[in-house]
Design an enzyme around this catalytic site. Sequence first.
Site, short mmCIF file in Angstrom:
data_model
loop_
_atom_site.label_atom_id
_atom_site.label_comp_id
_atom_site.label_asym_id
_atom_site.label_seq_id
_atom_site.Cartn_x
_atom_site.Cartn_y
_atom_site.Cartn_z
N SER A 1 42.91 42.29 33.16
CA SER A 1 41.98 42.13 33.13
C SER A 1 40.85 41.26 32.19
CB SER A 1 41.61 43.14 32.69
OG SER A 1 40.26 43.80 31.93
N LYS A 2 40.06 40.90 32.35
CA LYS A 2 38.82 39.76 31.58
C LYS A 2 38.09 41.01 30.56
CE LYS A 2 37.54 37.07 35.04
NZ LYS A 2 36.72 35.82 36.26
#
Length: 525
Positions: free
Chosen positions: A259-260
């Site tokens: 996940s960013k």
Amino acid sequence: MSSSTQSKPIVTRIAPSPTGDPHVGTAYMSLFDYVFAKQQGGSFILRVEDTDQKRYNPESEERVLDALEWLGLSPDESPKVGGPNAPYRQTERKETYQKYADELLNAGKAYRAFETAEELDAIRTDLQRRGLGQGYDGRGRNLGQEESDKRAAAGEPFVIRLITPDEGETVVNDALRGEVKIPNTEVTDAVIMKSDGLPTYHLAVVVDDHLMGVTHAVRGEEWISTAPIHVLLYEAFSWEEPVWVHMPLLRNAEGKKLSKRKDDVSLDSYKSQGFLPEALLNYLGTMGWSMPDGREFFSVQDMIDNFTFKRISLGGPVFDAKRLRFYNAHYMREALPLETLAERAKPFFKAAGYSLDDEDYLLDVIDVLLPRAETLQDLAEQSAYFFSGNFEYTEDAKRRLEGGQKYLQDLEREFSRLDFFDFDDVDDTIRDYVQSQSVKMGEVMQPLRAAFTGTTQAPGVTDLAVILGKQKVLERIGRALDFLQGGLPDDNPQAKKEAEEKEKAKEAKEKQAKAKVTKHKKEAV
């Protein structure tokens, strides 16, 4: 893999959506696309999925291209280098997509849909209430051609949807998974052209892959759920499908998709931290794939020489930044010549403000720090005391200095007598002194290390002494002795300077206040 596909020149592609930092997942997919294409004597294409104009960032596109170049995965065709399939941005291919969307409309394989956003929300709510998902109920199919043409001519906004089967199943022949069968009840009439005249990913990827001769669509497994739409589009156009290869997704330590927001997934970040591209590629190469001989460290060329999709494992590979540091440390210590490593490290030393006039000195510093460093940034951060003697002493270093004051005084005298300050002479001097004092080596070494560096966590004392040189060694021992004798009440010169400046400012303010009082008194008189 069909024989007709095998007879074509092999073409792979990566199609990032530049909306932020270049993603490590882009490097992961690019690596396997690149390796397979090069092994087969084919070509590797990069094109830009930029139809989401609200999120598209031209700078991000440039950074993606720069990141792949840094990694050594430069595409054969791209917006930057051009090529026979130009243009390589979707927004520059609008007329092409419109042509093929119209072809499907005219063949009765697609239709215009005029529902507003509010109507679509109501449709989704109703479908969800009835347990039929949250897609689209296909009501636009019932609109007659005459009325559709009339509403479109009047300028009413519409999208174009692909007609999909209501019954049966669509089969995706995946090179890693075999036949993946998805019930057509789960495949709604997908939008292929948006109301702004730009294609959705579904139409664009199929049209572009076909026109650019892509033979192998290597992409993440998250696309399996929408792959039936792409298969149905190929059928609608009567085009041959590429070989579908849905790679396992990179996951974090929790087993979830990277996940960013939660994970460090930026290629720019890893580059700025001083990770080597060779190490990053090697580590990514182990994500779901392995060498036939089981070796842990290998180059991109090794991958090219040994690659086969059969060796890809479908288990979710975990991308662990700590493990990446292990790979990076190996490449720094074992794979790159010291001179090459120094060239790579120079920008980090320059950014720290260190003088790099003496090339041999830099090589000595890097060489002695390598056993403790895992990134190029580590080298720069750990080398501060080699470039300045104006450092603070850690609490442990202070204790070592206090316990070894006599040793420092004696060795300051012994070092000053040396005509040659090379490794053997310095080492012999220290060992002879330790023996003469009948103490343990560490009792002498630790105070010296603290005096030279301000810390007890540093390389070997003799190495430090020889690299620093006789003059700096004597200066630093003298500084440590001054500190012990109270000559350095505050071993933080910057803090001392700031305190002095504050005191001066305070005095100036008080003086100004007194001047104001005096002025008021005079005016009152």
